[in-house]
Design a protein around this motif. Structure first.
Motif, short mmCIF file in Angstrom:
data_model
loop_
_atom_site.label_atom_id
_atom_site.label_comp_id
_atom_site.label_asym_id
_atom_site.label_seq_id
_atom_site.Cartn_x
_atom_site.Cartn_y
_atom_site.Cartn_z
N UNK A 168 0.77 -1.24 -0.13
CA UNK A 168 -0.15 -0.02 0.02
C UNK A 168 1.21 1.15 -0.17
N UNK A 169 1.45 1.17 1.03
CA UNK A 169 3.06 2.56 0.76
C UNK A 169 3.67 2.95 -0.62
N UNK A 170 4.18 1.66 -1.05
CA UNK A 170 4.63 1.91 -2.40
C UNK A 170 3.66 2.66 -3.51
N UNK A 171 2.16 2.00 -3.50
CA UNK A 171 1.72 2.72 -4.03
C UNK A 171 0.99 3.61 -4.55
N UNK A 172 1.59 4.49 -2.62
CA UNK A 172 0.49 5.73 -2.70
C UNK A 172 2.04 6.34 -2.90
N UNK A 173 3.35 6.02 -3.07
CA UNK A 173 4.61 7.12 -3.19
C UNK A 173 4.44 6.69 -5.20
N UNK A 174 3.86 5.72 -5.43
CA UNK A 174 4.53 5.24 -6.91
C UNK A 174 3.19 6.11 -7.45
N UNK A 175 2.22 6.61 -6.89
CA UNK A 175 0.97 7.65 -7.61
C UNK A 175 1.19 8.67 -7.97
N UNK A 176 1.74 9.46 -6.98
CA UNK A 176 2.66 10.34 -6.45
C UNK A 176 4.23 10.72 -7.73
N UNK A 177 4.17 9.86 -7.41
CA UNK A 177 5.74 9.87 -8.97
C UNK A 177 4.79 9.80 -10.22
N UNK A 178 3.95 9.04 -10.22
CA UNK A 178 3.73 9.41 -11.66
C UNK A 178 2.88 10.38 -11.95
N UNK A 179 2.47 10.75 -10.88
CA UNK A 179 1.97 12.68 -11.28
C UNK A 179 2.77 13.38 -11.25
N UNK A 180 3.82 13.12 -10.83
CA UNK A 180 4.91 13.94 -11.45
C UNK A 180 5.66 15.06 -12.65
N UNK A 181 5.10 14.02 -14.21
CA UNK A 181 5.37 14.15 -15.62
C UNK A 181 3.82 15.63 -16.01
N UNK A 182 2.84 15.37 -15.34
CA UNK A 182 1.86 15.79 -15.00
C UNK A 182 1.26 17.67 -14.02
N UNK A 183 3.48 17.77 -13.55
CA UNK A 183 2.95 19.25 -12.41
C UNK A 183 2.28 18.79 -11.82
N UNK A 184 1.83 17.14 -11.12
CA UNK A 184 1.00 17.35 -10.36
C UNK A 184 0.64 16.81 -8.77
N UNK A 185 2.81 16.78 -8.67
CA UNK A 185 3.10 16.41 -7.83
C UNK A 185 2.83 16.91 -6.12
N UNK A 186 3.11 17.14 -6.44
CA UNK A 186 2.33 18.37 -5.11
C UNK A 186 1.33 18.58 -4.34
N UNK A 187 0.21 18.63 -5.92
CA UNK A 187 -0.69 18.95 -5.70
C UNK A 187 -1.44 17.67 -5.26
N UNK A 188 -0.72 16.64 -5.15
CA UNK A 188 -1.22 15.07 -4.81
C UNK A 188 -0.22 14.92 -3.59
N UNK A 189 0.44 15.43 -2.71
CA UNK A 189 1.58 14.96 -2.18
C UNK A 189 0.56 14.06 -1.18
N UNK A 190 -0.11 14.79 -0.53
CA UNK A 190 -0.93 14.16 0.65
C UNK A 190 -1.26 12.93 0.65
N UNK A 191 -1.50 12.11 -0.59
CA UNK A 191 -1.63 10.55 -0.32
C UNK A 191 -0.43 10.14 -0.32
N UNK A 192 0.65 10.21 -0.34
CA UNK A 192 1.77 9.98 -0.07
C UNK A 192 1.86 9.85 1.61
N UNK A 193 1.28 10.95 2.29
CA UNK A 193 2.05 11.00 3.75
C UNK A 193 0.06 10.16 4.51
N UNK A 194 -0.66 10.07 3.58
CA UNK A 194 -2.10 9.23 4.52
C UNK A 194 -1.00 8.44 4.26
N UNK A 195 -2.38 7.29 5.08
CA UNK A 195 -1.68 5.79 5.60
C UNK A 195 -3.29 5.29 5.40
N UNK A 196 -3.05 3.60 5.14
CA UNK A 196 -3.73 2.90 5.50
C UNK A 196 -4.35 2.39 3.56
N UNK A 197 -5.67 2.22 3.82
CA UNK A 197 -5.81 1.67 3.03
C UNK A 197 -6.89 2.87 1.72
#
Ligand code: PLP
Length: 247
Positions: A168-197
């Motif tokens: 789950x942690x890898x999915x969170x950080x992976x999604x934030x990274x995948x959003x980077x090329x779209x210039x959306x890393x900052x906007x969705x950084x909280x997904x990497x900070x949150x915990x759980x399902x």
């Protein structure tokens, strides 16, 4: 959730201070459902101050032990409260961390400093249980007891829970990274900070609707997504879809 996609702790504490004295207050030990936002150790201590000052009875809902920062780490707040308040209720679930959802396995743990009170509480609980299901099947409980009593099985179980947690942690950080090329890393950084399902993604109802209609990506209209349900091999397509509806 604040407008900055962070947990608004001040607003949460302000509401808590309005709770009538002596009431029960429901807290999630970790991996908050539905938001994914957990309290920091400092936040837990601030909540404890309010609990004490208003004589609140904490009911700690512990449904995701092991899915946040680890089996031991996730118990930090529960242990703190057990040591610091005179009375505490803990509901521990084996639905997720033992995969026993359909067997209704878990425990209600009652902590009180008064042994006398415990006798009354036990008889009240027995009464409720008798009315609810009298003598429930114990197959799930027997499975859990067998695993926890055997050091080898317990270690294997803990490894499996850890693998789920890391996934789950890898999915969170992976999604934030995948959003980077779209210039959306900052906007969705909280997904990497949150915990759980679960995650409050911050996506608006209209964006959720567009995700569903244009990309067949499903989440609740509040923007709550099940992170554990993401396919790790398709993070880039998911990020493309999110970027499309955020244009
Ligand atoms: C926070 C929380 N508590 C409790 C439950 C339910 O636990 P159980 O299956 O043990 O009733 C859930 C979800 O199923 C949950 O998200």
């Amino acid at each position: 959730m604040g407008s900055d996609n962070r947990l608004d702790v001040e607003a949460m504490l302000a509401v808590l201070k309005e709770v009538p004295k002596g009431d029960v207050v429901l807290l999630h030990a970790c991996c908050h459902n539905p938001t994914g936002f957990d309290l920091s150790h400092d936040d837990w201590k601030r909540v404890l101050d309010v609990v004490r000052s208003r004589d609140l009875l904490p009911l700690i809902d512990f449904a995701y032990q092991g899915f946040g920062d680890g089996l031991e780490q996730d118990a930090w707040s529960t242990r703190l409260y057990a040591a610091e308040v005179p009375e505490l209720l803990i509901t521990s679930s084996c639905s997720k961390n033992f995969g026993l959802y359909r067997d209704r396995t878990g425990a209600l743990i009652v902590c009180t400093k008064s042994a006398e009170k415990l006798i009354d509480i036990r008889s009240q609980l027995a009464n409720i249980a008798r009315n609810l299901w009298s003598t429930p099947p114990d197959h799930g409980a027997a499975v859990v007891a067998t695993i926890l009593a055997d050091p080898e099985l317990k270690a294997r179980w803990a490894d499996e829970v850890e693998a789920m947690r890391l996934r789950i942690a890898q999915l969170r950080s992976g999604l934030v990274e995948a959003l980077e090329p779209h210039g959306l890393r900052e906007r969705f950084a909280h997904i990497g900070v949150q915990r759980g399902m679960f995650s409050y993604t911050g996506l608006l109802p209209e964006q959720v609707k567009n995700l569903r209609e244009r990309h067949s990506v499903y989440m609740v209209s509040s923007g709550r997504a099940n992170v554990a349900g993401i396919d790790a091999t398709r993070l880039a397509s998911l990020a493309d879809a999110i970027a499309d509806v955020c244009k």
